[in-house]
Design a protein around this motif. Sequence first.
Motif, mmCIF file in Angstrom:
data_model
loop_
_atom_site.group_PDB
_atom_site.id
_atom_site.type_symbol
_atom_site.label_atom_id
_atom_site.label_comp_id
_atom_site.label_asym_id
_atom_site.label_seq_id
_atom_site.Cartn_x
_atom_site.Cartn_y
_atom_site.Cartn_z
ATOM 1 N N ASP A 155 3.535 66.854 15.686
ATOM 2 C CA ASP A 155 2.129 66.666 16.019
ATOM 3 C C ASP A 155 1.540 67.974 16.545
ATOM 4 O OD1 ASP A 155 2.100 63.993 15.308
ATOM 5 O OD2 ASP A 155 2.504 63.267 17.342
ATOM 6 N N THR A 156 0.246 68.149 16.335
ATOM 7 C CA THR A 156 -0.475 69.330 16.798
ATOM 8 C C THR A 156 -1.415 68.942 17.928
ATOM 9 O OG1 THR A 156 -0.354 70.391 14.638
ATOM 10 C CG2 THR A 156 -2.055 71.187 16.134
ATOM 11 N N VAL A 157 -1.325 69.683 19.043
ATOM 12 C CA VAL A 157 -2.082 69.374 20.250
ATOM 13 C C VAL A 157 -3.228 70.363 20.425
ATOM 14 C CG1 VAL A 157 -1.964 69.170 22.769
ATOM 15 C CG2 VAL A 157 -0.033 68.411 21.359
ATOM 16 N N SER A 158 -4.414 69.846 20.698
ATOM 17 C CA SER A 158 -5.547 70.663 21.114
ATOM 18 C C SER A 158 -6.181 69.996 22.325
ATOM 19 C CB SER A 158 -6.555 70.835 19.974
ATOM 20 O OG SER A 158 -6.988 69.581 19.492
ATOM 21 N N ALA A 159 -7.169 70.651 22.939
ATOM 22 C CA ALA A 159 -7.704 70.117 24.196
ATOM 23 C C ALA A 159 -9.140 70.565 24.420
ATOM 24 C CB ALA A 159 -6.834 70.562 25.369
ATOM 25 N N TRP A 160 -9.847 69.772 25.232
ATOM 26 C CA TRP A 160 -11.173 70.139 25.722
ATOM 27 C C TRP A 160 -11.275 69.710 27.177
ATOM 28 C CZ3 TRP A 160 -14.361 66.188 27.454
ATOM 29 C CH2 TRP A 160 -14.075 64.889 26.995
ATOM 30 N N ALA A 177 -6.393 65.969 26.153
ATOM 31 C CA ALA A 177 -5.581 66.502 25.054
ATOM 32 C C ALA A 177 -5.586 65.496 23.910
ATOM 33 C CB ALA A 177 -4.156 66.768 25.513
ATOM 34 N N VAL A 178 -5.698 66.014 22.697
ATOM 35 C CA VAL A 178 -5.711 65.164 21.510
ATOM 36 C C VAL A 178 -4.662 65.677 20.529
ATOM 37 C CG1 VAL A 178 -8.135 64.528 21.784
ATOM 38 C CG2 VAL A 178 -7.541 66.529 20.413
ATOM 39 N N LYS A 179 -4.228 64.801 19.641
ATOM 40 C CA LYS A 179 -3.260 65.213 18.638
ATOM 41 C C LYS A 179 -3.842 65.043 17.239
ATOM 42 C CE LYS A 179 -0.745 60.771 18.348
ATOM 43 N NZ LYS A 179 0.578 60.114 18.482
ATOM 44 N N ASN A 180 -3.562 66.040 16.411
ATOM 45 C CA ASN A 180 -3.865 65.984 14.978
ATOM 46 C C ASN A 180 -5.348 65.769 14.692
ATOM 47 O OD1 ASN A 180 -1.051 66.178 14.656
ATOM 48 N ND2 ASN A 180 -0.825 63.961 14.654
ATOM 49 N N ARG A 181 -6.191 66.326 15.568
ATOM 50 C CA ARG A 181 -7.626 66.333 15.304
ATOM 51 C C ARG A 181 -8.232 67.513 16.049
ATOM 52 N NH1 ARG A 181 -10.260 60.904 17.294
ATOM 53 N NH2 ARG A 181 -12.171 62.010 16.736
ATOM 54 N N PRO A 182 -9.359 68.056 15.590
ATOM 55 C CA PRO A 182 -9.963 69.197 16.279
ATOM 56 C C PRO A 182 -10.411 68.827 17.685
ATOM 57 C CG PRO A 182 -10.919 68.879 14.091
ATOM 58 C CD PRO A 182 -10.105 67.665 14.395
ATOM 59 N N SER A 183 -10.265 69.765 18.611
ATOM 60 C CA SER A 183 -10.689 69.504 19.983
ATOM 61 C C SER A 183 -12.206 69.452 20.095
ATOM 62 C CB SER A 183 -10.145 70.595 20.904
ATOM 63 O OG SER A 183 -10.587 71.875 20.465
ATOM 64 N N GLY A 184 -12.902 70.142 19.202
ATOM 65 C CA GLY A 184 -14.340 70.286 19.329
ATOM 66 C C GLY A 184 -15.138 69.020 19.087
#
Length: 348
Positions: A286-291, A315-322
């Motif tokens: 899984d890919t982690v991004s955050a806002w 933090a979110v997984k498998n989707r753009p943070s924006g």
Amino acid sequence: MKTNAGRFFEDFSLGETIRHATPRTLTVGDQALYTALYGSRFAVSSSEHFARSIGYDRAPLDDLLVFHTVFGKTVPDVSLNAVANLGYAEGRFLAPVYPGDTLWAVSEVIGLKQSSNGETGIVWVRTTGFNQDGARVLSYCRWVLVRKRDPASPAPEPHVPTLAPVVAADEIARHAPALTIDSYDFDLAGAADRFGDYSDGERIDHVDAMTVEEAEHQLATRLYQNTARVHFDRMAAEKSRFGKRLIYGGHVISLARALSFNGLANAFTVAAVNAGRHVAPLFAGDTVSAWSEVLATCPLAGRDDVGALRLRTVAVKNRPSGDFAGREGEGYAEGVILDLDYWVLIPR
């Protein structure tokens, strides 16, 4: 029996104190490995010169390395048989921890409540981390869903503790007195944004993302001496409701904090954790991004050089943070894995 199978829900008693085993001396090697795992770039924990220039004795260990180390002490006694770690509250980082310091931990059971299905129960604990001199360096509460050994065993009288929704701002001011923020070098820190550049309700897309691999999350969890089987034992994990190894929730917290550097580079220390929830599991691949959202901006009494930001980092997984996925009514948007409410200090 000489081996430890871990505690089940029936084994906890309200008010009992648990002194956890295996004190841990942390070194610059631990900090280097932590940096290699998450890529944290905050200058205070990266540079001896920078840290000394603003009043630290030397570069302190990353706040979350300290948290995970103390947390790891508690796992064999609290959450070895946990189904899930449900949340955090009243987290206070009480003193800097430096390379060479030794950490150990004590927990008090502050709440118990059996689940309606009779197969599990929630255990609330307050954990305190100490250094080698017996000084408190960290305190936090967490609650865990723990399996019962025997579903037919009687339920204890339920007791749900009352926990503060927010750590008061005057309690976090104690982090600032020894610091000399007037010497803070914004160029070396990596950004020009100060306390006054943030506003209540502002949302920050941290832009970057990291894909988590199996080996790195297991290495990280071993670093903290966290023995939870669901992170390591494939055979045990395949019997769980997820069917595969689960990434330690603290790994997600550290990833989110590291990613937040892009937009919050001058949030040089985590002062307190107000609340936290692991919304959904994370798995290798899984890919982690955050806002982050600025929930409040708070000047500190008697200080004109440092202020506090209350942040909500998602933090979110498998989707753009924006796209700022978050709460949707009573639940969460798909892909949200962490919702963390905490205080940081930042120069004014």
